[in-house]
Design an enzyme around this catalytic site. Structure first.
Site, short mmCIF file in Angstrom:
data_model
loop_
_atom_site.label_atom_id
_atom_site.label_comp_id
_atom_site.label_asym_id
_atom_site.label_seq_id
_atom_site.Cartn_x
_atom_site.Cartn_y
_atom_site.Cartn_z
N GLU A 1 39.01 3.14 -37.80
CA GLU A 1 37.88 3.40 -38.18
C GLU A 1 37.73 4.27 -39.34
O GLU A 1 36.97 4.37 -40.23
CB GLU A 1 38.37 5.29 -37.03
CG GLU A 1 37.80 5.44 -36.09
CD GLU A 1 36.90 4.11 -35.21
OE1 GLU A 1 36.33 3.94 -36.02
OE2 GLU A 1 36.73 4.78 -34.16
N TYR B 1 31.86 0.74 -45.11
CA TYR B 1 30.60 1.64 -45.73
C TYR B 1 30.80 2.50 -47.60
O TYR B 1 29.97 1.49 -48.43
CB TYR B 1 30.61 2.84 -45.59
CG TYR B 1 30.20 2.88 -43.20
CD1 TYR B 1 29.30 1.50 -43.22
CD2 TYR B 1 30.95 3.14 -42.60
CE1 TYR B 1 29.46 1.38 -42.10
CE2 TYR B 1 30.70 3.22 -40.92
CZ TYR B 1 29.91 1.79 -40.65
OH TYR B 1 30.48 2.03 -39.19
FE LIG Z 1 34.02 2.99 -35.98
FE LIG Z 2 35.46 3.39 -32.90
#
Ligand SMILES: [Fe+2]
Ligand SMILES: [Fe+2]
Length: 347
Positions: free
Chosen positions: A120, A127
Site C-alpha cells: 500500500e 501516485y
Molecule cells: Fe493499494
Molecule cells: Fe490493497
C-alpha cells in the site's frame, strides 16, 4: 460481544502447536515460522505477493507527460480526482492494516498483512510519481488533498473512514469483522471505477504509463482481496456466532452501501462525458463486482440481474492483465518483475 485482547508482543508462553492456533483470540508467540502453518494458503499468498514486487519509477511516463495537457477538461478533472481518491485509499490502508494485525493471532496471516502494508505504501508512492511527472508541484499538492475538499469524495471516504475509526475506539470481535468487511469493500469495490477509468484512457490511446502503474496496483489489490476473503472465511468456521443472521445482514448492508457509494462516485467523476464509458456501464459493472464480492463470502447475489460480467465491460479484464505484451514496447523492464503469470482472480 466478546472483547478482544491486544496480543502481547513478547510471549514465551504462547502456543506452539499448529492445531491450537486461531485467527483471533489465540495465544501466539509471534514467531515467523514458515514451516508450520495452520493456514497453509498464507504460504501461497506470500510467494505470490513476493513475485509481484515492482517499482513505480521503472514505468516510463514520457508519453503521459505529452498526453496530459491534451486530455479534455472532463478527462483531466476525472484523472485528478481519481488519483486523489486512490492516494487517500492506499494511505488509510497503510495506517489501518497494522491496527488489524494487533488482534490477529495467526502469525502466518500477520506476515501477509505486513507485506500488504508495504505494497500500500508503494501504491501511494506510485501516485505521487505520476503526479510529480505530469503536474507542477502546486497542482500536485492541490490534487493530493481534493479528498478533503470535494464533497462527493469526502462523503464516500467518510463511510469507510468511520468504520476504520470505530475499531480504533471499540475492540470487540464484531467491530473487527466490520473493519475486515470495510477493508474488503475498499479492496474489492472502491478501487474499480478508478481502475476502469485508467484502462479506458489507455484503450483510447491516452496515458499508457498511468494505465501500466494501475495494472500493477490492480494485480496487488487482487491478492489483498484474496487475503481478506480468506480471513473472513476462516472466521466463519472458527467464530460462527459472529455470523448470526442479523449480523450477516449488517455486513450485507455494508456491501450494498459500498456499491451505492461507488456508483454515485463513478457517475459523478466519470459521468457520460468520457468517450468509452457511460453511467450505465458504471452501474452495471459495479453491481456485478458487488455480487462477486458478496458471493465469494458464500452468500446469495445482491443483484440477481448482474451475475455475469456485463458484455460492455469485458475489455476491463484484458486491460487489467499486468503481462500484456502490448505494454512491453514502452516499458522495457516490466516483465522483469512480472515473474508470476498466474494471477489469482477467482473472487
Ligand atoms: Fe493499494
Ligand atoms: Fe490493497
Amino acid at each position: 460481544m466478546a472483547q478482544l485482547r491486544k496480543k502481547p508482543l513478547f510471549n514465551p508462553d504462547g502456543d506452539t502447536e499448529v492445531f491450537t492456533r486461531r485467527m483471533i483470540g489465540g495465544n501466539t508467540t509471534n514467531l515467523n515460522d514458515f514451516n508450520n502453518m495452520r493456514y497453509t494458503w498464507a504460504s501461497d499468498w506470500y510467494r505470490q505477493a513476493m513475485n509481484n514486487f515492482w517499482i513505480p519509477e521503472e514505468i516510463n511516463l514520457s508519453q503521459d507527460i505529452k498526453d496530459y495537457p491534451g486530455l479534455s477538461l472532463q478527462e483531466r478533472t476525472a484523472y485528478d480526482k481519481i488519483l486523489s481518491f486512490l492516494v487517500f485509499l492506499d494511505s488509510i490502508q497503510t495506517a489501518n492494516l497494522p491496527a488489524i494485525g494487533e488482534y490477529i493471532t495467526a502469525n502466518e496471516v500477520n506476515l501477509c498483512l505486513s507485506i500488504q502494508t508495504f505494497q500500500e505504501c508503494v501504491h501511494s508512492q506510485s501516485y505521487s510519481y505520476m503526479l510529480d511527472s505530469i503536474c507542477s508541484p502546486d497542482k500536485r499538492n492541490e490534487i493530493l488533498y481534493q479528498w478533503k475538499t470535494d464533497t462527493h469524495l469526502l462523503q464516500r471516504n467518510t463511510f469507510i473512514g468511520n468504520l476504520y475509526n470505530e475499531f480504533q475506539e471499540q475492540k470487540d470481535s464484531f467491530t473487527l469483522l466490520k473493519v475486515l468487511t470495510a477493508n474488503f469493500i475498499l479492496e474489492g469495490i472502491y478501487f474499480y471505477s478508478g481502475f476502469m477509468f485508467f484502462y479506458n484512457l489507455s484503450r483510447n490511446g491516452k496515458m499508457p504509463g498511468s494505465a501500466q502503474e494501475i495494472r500493477y496496483i490492480n494485480r496487488d489489490e487482487n491478492t489483498h482481496l484474496w487475503l481478506f476473503r480468506n480471513i473472513i472465511r476462516e472466521l466463519q468456521k472458527e467464530e460462527p456466532d459472529l455470523f448470526s443472521p442479523d449480523r450477516v445482514n449488517i455486513l450485507r448492508e455494508m456491501i450494498l452501501e459500498g456499491v451505492h457509494q461507488e456508483i454515485l462516485w463513478g457517475q459523478y467523476v466519470i459521468g457520460d462525458d468520457i468517450p468509452g464509458l457511460t453511467k450505465d456501464m458504471i452501474r452495471s459493472y459495479i453491481r456485478y463486482l458487488g455480487n462477486q464480492r458478496w458471493m465469494s463470502l458464500g452468500y446469495e447475489p445482491l443483484f440477481p440481474e448482474h451475475i455475469a460480467e456485463p458484455a460492455s465491460m469485458s475489455w476491463v479484464s484484458q486491460y487489467a492483465d499486468a503481462n500484456l505484451v502490448k505494454t512491453d514496447f514502452f516499458e522495457a523492464r516490466s516483465t522483469a518483475y512480472a515473474k508470476s503469470t498466474a494471477l489469482i482472480d477467482d473472487l
